[in-house]
Design a protein around this motif. Structure first.
Motif, PDB file in Angstrom:
ATOM      1  N   MET A   1       0.832  -1.204   0.000  1.00 28.25           N
ATOM      2  CA  MET A   1       0.000   0.000   0.000  1.00 28.25           C
ATOM      3  C   MET A   1       0.871   1.261   0.000  1.00 28.25           C
ATOM      4  N   PRO A   2       0.417   2.310  -0.650  1.00 26.33           N
ATOM      5  CA  PRO A   2       1.184   3.564  -0.606  1.00 26.33           C
ATOM      6  C   PRO A   2       1.244   4.126   0.805  1.00 26.33           C
ATOM      7  N   VAL A   3       2.294   4.859   1.069  1.00 26.30           N
ATOM      8  CA  VAL A   3       2.464   5.530   2.359  1.00 26.30           C
ATOM      9  C   VAL A   3       2.217   7.021   2.140  1.00 26.30           C
ATOM     10  N   VAL A   4       1.355   7.607   2.962  1.00 29.35           N
ATOM     11  CA  VAL A   4       1.037   9.021   2.815  1.00 29.35           C
ATOM     12  C   VAL A   4       2.012   9.841   3.651  1.00 29.35           C
ATOM     13  N   ARG A   5       2.710  10.758   2.988  1.00 27.67           N
ATOM     14  CA  ARG A   5       3.656  11.640   3.655  1.00 27.67           C
ATOM     15  C   ARG A   5       3.073  13.051   3.712  1.00 27.67           C
ATOM     16  N   GLU A   6       3.192  13.663   4.864  1.00 26.81           N
ATOM     17  CA  GLU A   6       2.709  15.032   5.041  1.00 26.81           C
ATOM     18  C   GLU A   6       3.885  15.999   4.956  1.00 26.81           C
ATOM     19  N   PHE A   7       3.788  16.943   4.039  1.00 30.63           N
ATOM     20  CA  PHE A   7       4.838  17.948   3.887  1.00 30.63           C
ATOM     21  C   PHE A   7       4.337  19.252   4.485  1.00 30.63           C
ATOM     22  N   ARG A   8       5.076  19.752   5.465  1.00 31.03           N
ATOM     23  CA  ARG A   8       4.684  20.985   6.156  1.00 31.03           C
ATOM     24  C   ARG A   8       5.472  22.173   5.607  1.00 31.03           C
ATOM     25  N   LEU A   9       4.906  23.369   5.730  1.00 28.37           N
ATOM     26  CA  LEU A   9       5.584  24.571   5.246  1.00 28.37           C
ATOM     27  C   LEU A   9       6.897  24.739   5.993  1.00 28.37           C
ATOM     28  N   PRO A  10       8.032  24.738   5.282  1.00 34.25           N
ATOM     29  CA  PRO A  10       9.327  24.834   5.960  1.00 34.25           C
ATOM     30  C   PRO A  10       9.626  26.247   6.419  1.00 34.25           C
ATOM     31  N   ASP A  11      10.614  26.343   7.290  1.00 34.52           N
ATOM     32  CA  ASP A  11      11.093  27.651   7.739  1.00 34.52           C
ATOM     33  C   ASP A  11      11.837  28.299   6.587  1.00 34.52           C
ATOM     34  N   LEU A  12      11.328  29.416   6.089  1.00 34.79           N
ATOM     35  CA  LEU A  12      11.920  30.088   4.935  1.00 34.79           C
ATOM     36  C   LEU A  12      12.993  31.092   5.325  1.00 34.79           C
ATOM     37  N   GLY A  13      13.383  31.094   6.586  1.00 39.15           N
ATOM     38  CA  GLY A  13      14.494  31.937   7.014  1.00 39.15           C
ATOM     39  C   GLY A  13      14.076  33.314   7.452  1.00 39.15           C
ATOM     40  N   GLU A  14      15.055  34.065   7.995  1.00 34.63           N
ATOM     41  CA  GLU A  14      14.888  35.460   8.399  1.00 34.63           C
ATOM     42  C   GLU A  14      13.804  35.642   9.454  1.00 34.63           C
ATOM     43  N   GLY A  15      13.528  34.572  10.259  1.00 31.47           N
ATOM     44  CA  GLY A  15      12.565  34.699  11.332  1.00 31.47           C
ATOM     45  C   GLY A  15      11.117  34.776  10.873  1.00 31.47           C
ATOM     46  N   LEU A  16      10.822  34.372   9.629  1.00 36.70           N
ATOM     47  CA  LEU A  16       9.459  34.431   9.120  1.00 36.70           C
ATOM     48  C   LEU A  16       8.603  33.370   9.799  1.00 36.70           C
ATOM     49  N   THR A  17       7.365  33.706  10.118  1.00 36.27           N
ATOM     50  CA  THR A  17       6.482  32.788  10.830  1.00 36.27           C
ATOM     51  C   THR A  17       5.390  32.204   9.944  1.00 36.27           C
ATOM     52  N   GLY A  18       5.246  32.696   8.740  1.00 32.37           N
ATOM     53  CA  GLY A  18       4.208  32.191   7.858  1.00 32.37           C
ATOM     54  C   GLY A  18       4.369  32.729   6.456  1.00 32.37           C
ATOM     55  N   ALA A  19       3.496  32.265   5.569  1.00 28.38           N
ATOM     56  CA  ALA A  19       3.534  32.704   4.174  1.00 28.38           C
ATOM     57  C   ALA A  19       2.136  32.609   3.599  1.00 28.38           C
ATOM     58  N   GLU A  20       1.860  33.450   2.613  1.00 31.72           N
ATOM     59  CA  GLU A  20       0.555  33.468   1.958  1.00 31.72           C
ATOM     60  C   GLU A  20       0.624  32.693   0.652  1.00 31.72           C
ATOM     61  N   VAL A  21      -0.364  31.841   0.419  1.00 32.50           N
ATOM     62  CA  VAL A  21      -0.420  31.069  -0.820  1.00 32.50           C
ATOM     63  C   VAL A  21      -0.747  32.007  -1.977  1.00 32.50           C
ATOM     64  N   VAL A  22       0.158  32.087  -2.940  1.00 29.13           N
ATOM     65  CA  VAL A  22      -0.054  32.919  -4.129  1.00 29.13           C
ATOM     66  C   VAL A  22      -0.651  32.087  -5.266  1.00 29.13           C
ATOM     67  N   ARG A  23      -0.052  30.909  -5.498  1.00 29.39           N
ATOM     68  CA  ARG A  23      -0.491  30.082  -6.643  1.00 29.39           C
ATOM     69  C   ARG A  23      -0.085  28.640  -6.406  1.00 29.39           C
ATOM     70  N   TRP A  24      -1.056  27.722  -6.548  1.00 30.67           N
ATOM     71  CA  TRP A  24      -0.730  26.304  -6.494  1.00 30.67           C
ATOM     72  C   TRP A  24      -0.150  25.876  -7.835  1.00 30.67           C
ATOM     73  N   MET A  25       0.917  25.102  -7.804  1.00 34.57           N
ATOM     74  CA  MET A  25       1.612  24.675  -9.013  1.00 34.57           C
ATOM     75  C   MET A  25       1.342  23.208  -9.341  1.00 34.57           C
ATOM     76  N   VAL A  26       0.599  22.529  -8.479  1.00 44.34           N
ATOM     77  CA  VAL A  26       0.219  21.141  -8.723  1.00 44.34           C
ATOM     78  C   VAL A  26      -1.247  20.981  -8.369  1.00 44.34           C
ATOM     79  N   GLU A  27      -1.853  19.924  -8.896  1.00 48.80           N
ATOM     80  CA  GLU A  27      -3.247  19.619  -8.620  1.00 48.80           C
ATOM     81  C   GLU A  27      -3.329  18.359  -7.766  1.00 48.80           C
ATOM     82  N   VAL A  28      -4.454  18.191  -7.078  1.00 50.68           N
ATOM     83  CA  VAL A  28      -4.701  16.953  -6.355  1.00 50.68           C
ATOM     84  C   VAL A  28      -4.825  15.825  -7.378  1.00 50.68           C
ATOM     85  N   GLY A  29      -4.115  14.725  -7.137  1.00 49.44           N
ATOM     86  CA  GLY A  29      -4.116  13.609  -8.071  1.00 49.44           C
ATOM     87  C   GLY A  29      -2.963  13.631  -9.045  1.00 49.44           C
TER      88      GLY A  29
END
Length: 452
Positions: free
Chosen positions: A1-29
């Motif tokens: 069976m496939p294993v589902v991996r969860e990818f979390r938003l990484p630390d982008l440096g400079e003490g940033l605490t979050g980021a706004e989604v501008v554009r999804w580059m992939v689709e579900v599936g």
């Protein structure tokens, strides 16, 4: 069976605490490769592409475009091959299978780094699931079927769900009959949903009474005053300026200067072969020379306010108007660059600001700011310092004005120079001396030869 991996938003440096989604580059599936960019996000510093360290089938996306995601929060989930084959076997019969990872070693590895992907040019592949609506507040989860099929109506569970369905025929039957696959328990190996499971669900649905019509949704209240939320770059700017105004005891002094000779020098330089020299480049060169004479102004106060850090290098920030508003790119080691080199770097960073492609590194680390607000057609300003910097030189428009020159009234090209400084790092005499030296260099640019 496939294993589902969860990818979390990484630390982008400079003490940033979050980021706004501008554009999804992939689709579900969609089948993705290791380190393929999956989303474009806007941080307080820049717009960057975020690659996913897993290769396999995208089963869920978190966040709609325009929504802010905290660092460490889920970004996407990916069904990857288990040690026994799993997802790779699932996609083996599909033309997209060549994009699936061959082994678990290929699908699990550290994030290479945001904005960089090893297979950026790889052709995207779909394996039979429709994209989740961009405005959906919750992730849409579907399985990775083996061959292309018609779009599936997306579902919005509270958490991403991987539906164990391999056969596209079973998925099509469920779609045509309006069966929610996420509500079924499969009778096949490892809970695999079979055709018989769907047929039983269809029979039960026919026998069940029709559900009552849902009550109409309550109207959504709309703000009457058109409030725009502070987020992304504007939020970061607001926080930084508020902190600067709150913590730094700033003062401003100014002087009018005759820039006629400086403009004549620029015309003379640009009449010779070589790169064109901008007014901003000449002013930047004047700033580096002035800071060498007044090094206490190339400094910053420590976080706890107990000391002053004198910077050995001049990392010159300058105000530039870009797609995302006013930004401050930084010319590294400006004191070591010639006037032509300063002009080239200023030009490059300005173009990047206009296109919105500045990196976080190019927007941080400044030690002194040059603000040419004259490009907006104004004469003067009392700007807020770019925290934690201790000083900023402002330059107004250069315009023809009546001026006493050589004891006679003449029309000269005049500009107003303003200098804002942190009063903790120096007294007014130092600030005045710096500004007077800059004004003298503007009026008599030949003075720079003594400093070169």
């Amino acid at each position: 069976m496939p294993v589902v991996r969860e990818f979390r938003l990484p630390d982008l440096g400079e003490g940033l605490t979050g980021a706004e989604v501008v554009r999804w580059m992939v689709e579900v599936g969609e089948v993705i490769a290791v380190d393929q960019p999956v989303v474009e996000v806007e941080t307080a510093k820049a717009v960057v592409e975020v690659p996913c360290p897993y290769g396999g089938v995208v089963t869920a996306r978190y966040g709609a475009e325009g929504e802010e995601i905290a660092v460490g929060a889920p970004l996407v989930t990916v069904a990857v091959a288990s040690a026994g084959g799993g997802a790779a076997d699932t996609a083996a019969s599909s033309p997209a299978s060549s994009a699936s990872p061959a082994s678990s070693a290929e699908v699990e590895r550290p994030l290479v780094g945001y904005g960089v992907a090893e297979s950026r040019g790889a052709r995207r592949r779909r394996v039979g699931a429709a994209a989740a609506p961009a405005s959906a507040p919750a992730p849409v989860a579907v399985a990775a079927p083996a061959a292309p099929a018609e779009p599936v109506e997306p579902v919005a569970p509270a958490a991403p769900v991987v539906v164990p369905v391999i056969s596209p025929l079973v998925r099509r039957l469920a779609r045509e009959q309006g069966v929610d696959l996420t509500a079924l328990t499969g009778s096949g190996p490892d809970g695999l949903i079979m055709r018989a499971d769907v047929e039983r669900a269809v029979a039960a649905k026919v026998a069940a009474p029709a559900p009552a019509a849902p009550a109409p949704a309550a109207p959504v209240a709309v703000a009457q005053n058109g409030v725009v939320p502070l987020r992304g770059l504007r939020k970061a700017v607001a926080e930084k300026l508020s902190r600067s105004h709150r913590e730094i005891p700033a003062a401003t002094c100014w002087v009018d200067a005759d820039a006629t000779e400086l403009m004549a020098l620029r015309r003379q330089l640009n009449a010779t072969p070589g790169p064109k020299v901008s007014v901003l480049a000449l002013l930047a060169r004047i700033c580096t020379v002035a800071l060498a004479r007044f090094p206490e102004l190339n400094s910053s106060v420590t976080e706890d306010g107990s000391g002053i850090v004198r910077h050995s290098a001049v990392h010159l920030g300058f105000a530039a108007q870009g797609e995302r508003g006013l930004v401050v790119p930084v010319v590294r080691n400006a004191q070591a660059r010639s006037t032509e080199q300063l002009g080239e770097e200023l030009g490059r960073l300005t173009e990047s600001a206009r296109s919105g492609s500045l990196t976080p590194a190019e927007l941080t680390g400044g030690t002194f700011t040059l603000n040419n607000y004259g490009v907006f057609g104004v004469d003067g300003s009392t700007p807020i310092l770019n925290h934690p910097e201790a000083a900023m030189l402002g330059v107004g428009r250069i315009v023809a004005k009546p001026w006493v020159h050589g004891g006679e009234l003449a029309v000269r090209e005049v500009t107003q120079l303003s200098f804002t400084f942190d009063h903790r790092v120096c007294d007014g005499g130092t600030a005045g001396g710096f500004l007077r030296f800059v004004a003298d260099c503007v009026e008599q640019p030949g003075m720079l030869l003594r400093q070169l």
